[in-house]
Scaffold this active site. Structure first.
Site, short mmCIF file in Angstrom:
data_model
loop_
_atom_site.label_atom_id
_atom_site.label_comp_id
_atom_site.label_asym_id
_atom_site.label_seq_id
_atom_site.Cartn_x
_atom_site.Cartn_y
_atom_site.Cartn_z
N HIS A 407 11.06 -21.52 35.80
CA HIS A 407 10.73 -22.50 34.76
C HIS A 407 10.86 -23.93 35.26
O HIS A 407 11.44 -24.21 36.31
CB HIS A 407 11.60 -22.28 33.52
CG HIS A 407 13.08 -22.52 33.73
ND1 HIS A 407 13.65 -23.75 33.59
CD2 HIS A 407 14.08 -21.67 34.08
CE1 HIS A 407 14.95 -23.67 33.84
NE2 HIS A 407 15.24 -22.43 34.15
N CYS A 426 18.51 -18.57 36.50
CA CYS A 426 17.05 -18.65 36.55
C CYS A 426 16.63 -19.59 37.69
O CYS A 426 17.43 -20.35 38.22
CB CYS A 426 16.49 -19.15 35.23
SG CYS A 426 16.50 -17.85 33.98
#
Length: 515
Positions: A407, A426
């Protein structure tokens, strides 16, 4: 191999029984002999059987070339077994022993000798499955030596790592790269014995030609920059403490990295995908690879080196992207980080909405947060789309049980750091929009315009990828670049050190090194 003069039929039956019994411990081997009507492939008297035996024993003798434990003891055991076989039953046992040896060899060389998750709980990668029946059928139907050669991974990384292993072993026998460099900062314009020591080491490592210079000149600066680029360091041409520490790493440390990389390469799926996304955690990059070439590359930030934040390693398939994502705060962050703040002040983290079971917004002022524990907190939390959102303006999804995805991030300052391990696990991308355009180019005439049209609505929007893209999240401290040169990275999570220790326990030794 002598034979006892029992009646032919009884011999056949005894042979089959011995095989059936010996093969019963391995489903693949048992299936092969059942389908093959218990015919031998090793112990027959023909030329082909002899060729198979010698090809197998020769291959077992080369395991250490692959950075695997030496099998000399097993070769001796099998040889003795063959020489001492007297009865039909003995022959049946030899037959299965050779088959089992082939299956073990093939699975070790194709998918490695270690089980990743047993070494580190962040290595959740599942190794490709192997099937003994397939290997034995291949040996029965193929040319023995060629078949044995075909078993090792065929990836160019594997082949070039194997060459690098040999090169480093030779170097080590010749005494390595010479004396280390005193660890203090050296830069352009300096001179003296420390600069000479640096110069000598860079020459020995192949970063510059022989030179008599005693001062840190442009040639040394360029060599330092190249060294830095190939070791994941900020390529500023200044030999600071971090750079000197890497320059001083001995050949043996690099050799261990290469052997670990070969084992890791064996764990990867054989088919990576003509187009795939490759995230090498130690390199802090994310790349799109098309037919073996890097067509897009961006810096990345990975999980912080602590507890449950380290990013896991696995392969999956990217299915869609979400433009203007909401951030649905993971339960662990809600209870560990936000609940204590809410207890102290109900208006804390007020950029994040608190929602009930139906997803409706909760009025903070009407809730007494002090009554809840991490277990009883009944709400969820979400941050609506905005450019301050923790996920930035786009996220790339390959649904997995680890809840890991790629992301954007509003915290752009982190990308300028050399070691980029800050997230909750992440993978954050420095150029997420460009990454999105590259993925959308396959399905849109004007990917950039399409992306911004959706972005400008401000609405959370899921965009399916018409062709799913395999994603491989790997962790490699030794990698061969497209130029064919070995590059090295720091072992940020200490995982390679654990793998090396496990390989040693399994019997891997460094050739040319005592003890």
């Amino acid at each position: 191999m002598g034979m006892s003069p029992a009646p032919a039929q009884a011999q056949v039956t005894a042979f089959k029984q011995a095989i059936a019994e010996a093969a019963s411990t391995d489903d693949g081997v048992a299936a092969f002999y059942r389908e093959n009507d218990y015919q031998p492939i090793w112990t027959g008297t023909g030329e082909l059987d002899r060729a198979r035996r010698s090809a197998l024993l020769a291959a077992l003798g080369t395991m250490s070339l692959h950075g695997l434990p030496d099998r000399a003891v097993e070769v001796a055991r099998l040889t003795k077994l063959m020489q001492s076989a007297r009865t039909t039953r003995d022959l049946g046992m030899v037959e299965v022993s050779l088959s089992q040896a082939l299956v073990d060899y093939a699975s070790d060389i194709q998918t490695g000798i270690l089980i990743p998750s047993q070494i580190d709980d962040g290595m959740v990668r599942v190794k490709p499955k192997t099937n003994g029946n397939v290997f034995l059928t291949g040996m029965r139907d193929g040319t023995p030596t060629a078949f044995m050669r075909s078993l090792a991974p065929r990836s160019s990384q594997y082949r070039t790592l194997m060459k690098e292993k040999l090169r480093l072993e030779t170097l080590m026998q010749q005494g390595g790269w010479g004396p280390t460099v005193p660890n203090r900062k050296l830069e352009l314009g300096q001179s003296g014995p420390d600069v000479v020591a640096l110069r000598n080491r860079l020459v020995a490592m192949g970063y510059m030609q022989q030179s008599a210079t005693g001062s840190y000149d442009g040639v040394i600066e360029a060599a330092v920059q190249q060294f830095q680029a190939e070791h994941g360091l900020e390529a500023d041409g200044v030999a600071g403490k971090g750079t000197i520490a890497e320059v001083n790493k001995p050949v043996v440390a690099r050799l261990k990295s290469v052997i670990v990389a070969m084992e890791r390469e064996r764990w990867l799926p054989v088919e990576r995908g003509a187009r795939h996304v490759l995230v090498n955690q130690t390199d802090f990059t994310a790349k799109i690879i098309d037919h073996g070439n890097v067509t897009f590359e961006t810096r990345s930030v990975i999980g912080k080196n602590q507890g449950d934040r380290r990013s896991p390693e696995f392969s999956d398939e990217m299915e869609h992207m979400v433009i203007n994502p909401s951030w649905y705060v993971p339960r662990s962050i809600v209870t560990k980080e936000y609940l204590p703040q809410l207890k102290a002040n109900p208006n804390a983290v007020n950029h994040i909405e608190i929602t009930d079971r139906r997803g409706l917004k909760v009025d903070r002022s009407a809730v007494d947060f002090t009554q809840f524990t991490a277990r009883t907190f009944p709400f969820a939390m979400r941050q609506p789309p905005s450019n301050r959102n923790a996920l930035g303006l786009v996220k790339f999804m390959f649904p997995n049980k680890y809840n890991i995805y790629l992301h954007d991030t509003p915290a752009k300052n982190l990308f300028s750091r050399e070691v980029r391990a800050y997230s909750h696990g992440c993978i954050r991308l420095a150029q997420p929009f460009e990454f999105a355009y590259a993925l959308l180019a396959r399905q849109s005439e004007d990917p950039k315009a399409f992306f911004h049209r959706v972005l400008n609505t401000g609405k959370e929007t899921k965009v399916e990828l018409e062709q799913k893209v395999p994603v491989h999240i790997i962790y490699r401290t030794a990698i061969i670049s497209t130029k064919g040169r070995a590059e090295f990275r720091r072992d940020v999570y200490g995982r390679d050190a654990k793998i090396w220790a496990a390989l040693q326990r399994a019997g891997v030794v460094l050739s040319g090194v005592q003890g």
